[in-house]
Write an enzyme that holds these catalytic residues in place. Structure first.
Site, mmCIF file in Angstrom:
data_model
loop_
_atom_site.group_PDB
_atom_site.id
_atom_site.type_symbol
_atom_site.label_atom_id
_atom_site.label_comp_id
_atom_site.label_asym_id
_atom_site.label_seq_id
_atom_site.Cartn_x
_atom_site.Cartn_y
_atom_site.Cartn_z
ATOM 1 N N LEU A 1 0.815 -1.229 0.000
ATOM 2 C CA LEU A 1 0.000 0.000 0.000
ATOM 3 C C LEU A 1 0.842 1.271 0.000
ATOM 4 C CD1 LEU A 1 -2.901 -1.097 2.372
ATOM 5 C CD2 LEU A 1 -2.782 -1.203 -0.115
ATOM 6 N N GLY A 2 2.156 1.113 -0.114
ATOM 7 C CA GLY A 2 3.003 2.289 -0.350
ATOM 8 C C GLY A 2 3.570 2.953 0.885
ATOM 9 N N SER A 3 3.651 2.225 2.018
ATOM 10 C CA SER A 3 4.095 2.915 3.237
ATOM 11 C C SER A 3 5.533 3.422 3.118
ATOM 12 C CB SER A 3 3.939 2.025 4.470
ATOM 13 O OG SER A 3 4.777 0.926 4.373
ATOM 14 N N ALA B 1 7.229 4.361 0.474
ATOM 15 C CA ALA B 1 7.315 5.519 -0.425
ATOM 16 C C ALA B 1 6.709 6.754 0.217
ATOM 17 C CB ALA B 1 6.594 5.211 -1.729
ATOM 18 N N ASP C 1 5.782 4.239 -6.935
ATOM 19 C CA ASP C 1 5.246 4.428 -5.575
ATOM 20 C C ASP C 1 5.527 5.828 -5.041
ATOM 21 O OD1 ASP C 1 4.511 1.797 -5.739
ATOM 22 O OD2 ASP C 1 5.526 1.158 -3.902
#
Ligand code: PMV
Length: 321
Positions: free
Chosen positions: A102-104, A106, A148
């Site tokens: 979920l891109g944490s 980035a 991301d």
């Protein structure tokens, strides 16, 4: 304090690493980083999620746990761009599940680069913010495509191809439809999944290139469906995209079970999102079907949440000063 959104990749993850297009949209789950000048002689970086701290001197030497090395690389990249290193304390908090696609990493990278440079009175913008946050992503992911950190910085919905300017996409999701984010709870390393997919693709590129080409065509069709609000086509393309990701070996039993269950119970589309091998799946469904779907899918997942997508990109909040 600065914050940046997490993301879901709607189409094209992994294929994007080799230069094909992908579509990502931002989500309302954000990462937040606060930075304050400190009396102490060095730099302290704290992660609330991991409950760890790193200590550095102004030559960037010190005792830093592996999970915090991304921030050291960001400081190194900022120093190369002429920012002086000043004693400070940074607090990092991600409001999304970690290592779930979920891109944490980035969004924390983008938020840290923005908060630290805002403290200098010269917040990074545009290409500089993308380049500096990508240095953090390289530590986390090895060979990141850049999608991301780009979506974390820009927000909205984008179509992305490595080495080209990202383009904002008009995402017309008509009322009455919802995206669900389904977390399998299986933690995995993006770096390992990316390396594996690359090895698979390169070991039989003559065939794999057709899979990559098909994924890129899916992106083309998905852009049209997003523009016209054609959710039926968008959903069908998600199922096919999942099949292609499975073909290059990055799915997982739980992800396949979620996608099968979604198909059986009337979802318009479903696929893994992000690096795969666990992490999250996304489902597109009519609002009226969401309750039933969530119940059927919950036995394969630790959480099923409705996603708010297409939100604002990275922002600075000066109110705590
Ligand atoms: O970190 P994740 O799980 O969101 O995966 C990132 C997307 C990949 O395409 C798998 C890798 C990349 O750098 O684009």
């Amino acid at each position: 304090e600065a914050s940046a959104p997490g993301k879901i990749i709607l189409f094209g993850e992994h294929f994007v690493v080799k230069g094909y297009r992908a579509i990502a949209t931002s989500t309302s789950l954000r990462a937040r980083v606060s930075v304050e000048e400190a009396g102490e002689p060095g730099i302290v970086i704290e992660s609330e999620n991991f409950n760890i701290k790193g200590y550095l001197n102004l030559n960037l030497e010190g005792n830093v746990p592996r999970e915090l090395l991304v921030y050291v690389e960001i400081l190194r990249a900022l120093r190369e761009r002429g920012f002086s290193l000043i004693p400070h304390r940074a607090r990092v908090k991600s409001h999304m599940p970690i290592s779930a696609g979920l891109g944490s990493s980035a969004s924390t990278s983008v938020a840290y680069a923005l908060a630290y440079t805002a403290l200098h009175g010269d917040p990074l913008k545009g290409r500089d913010l993308l380049e500096v946050s990508l240095e953090g992503e390289k530590v986390a992911h090895g060979r990141p495509s850049g999608i991301d950190n780009t979506i974390a910085a820009l927000g909205g919905t984008i179509v992305y191809r490595r080495g080209e300017e990202p383009l904002k996409v008009e995402a017309n999701i008509p009322g009455g439809y919802a995206f669900l984010i389904v977390d399998t709870g299986v933690k995995r390393s993006t770096r390992d999944a990316v390396e594996y997919a690359l090895r698979v693709a390169e070991s039989f590129w003559e065939i794999a290139s057709l899979i990559y080409e098909a994924a890129d065509r899916i992106v083309g069709e998905a852009l049209k469906a997003l523009k016209t609000g054609d959710m039926k086509t968008l959903g069908s393309l998600m199922y096919v995209n999942h099949g292609l990701l499975n073909a290059i070996g990055v799915s997982h039993g739980k992800l396949d079970a979620i996608v099968d269950e979604a198909r059986k119970h009337g979802a318009l589309g479903a696929k893994l999102t992000g690096a795969g091998w666990g992490g999250c799946a996304i489902i597109l469904a009519a609002e009226t079907a969401v309750g039933d779907l969530a119940e059927k899918i919950s036995r394969h997942a630790v959480s099923v949440e409705k996603a708010k997508i297409n939100v604002e990109g990275a922002t600075i909040d000066y109110s705590s000063l």
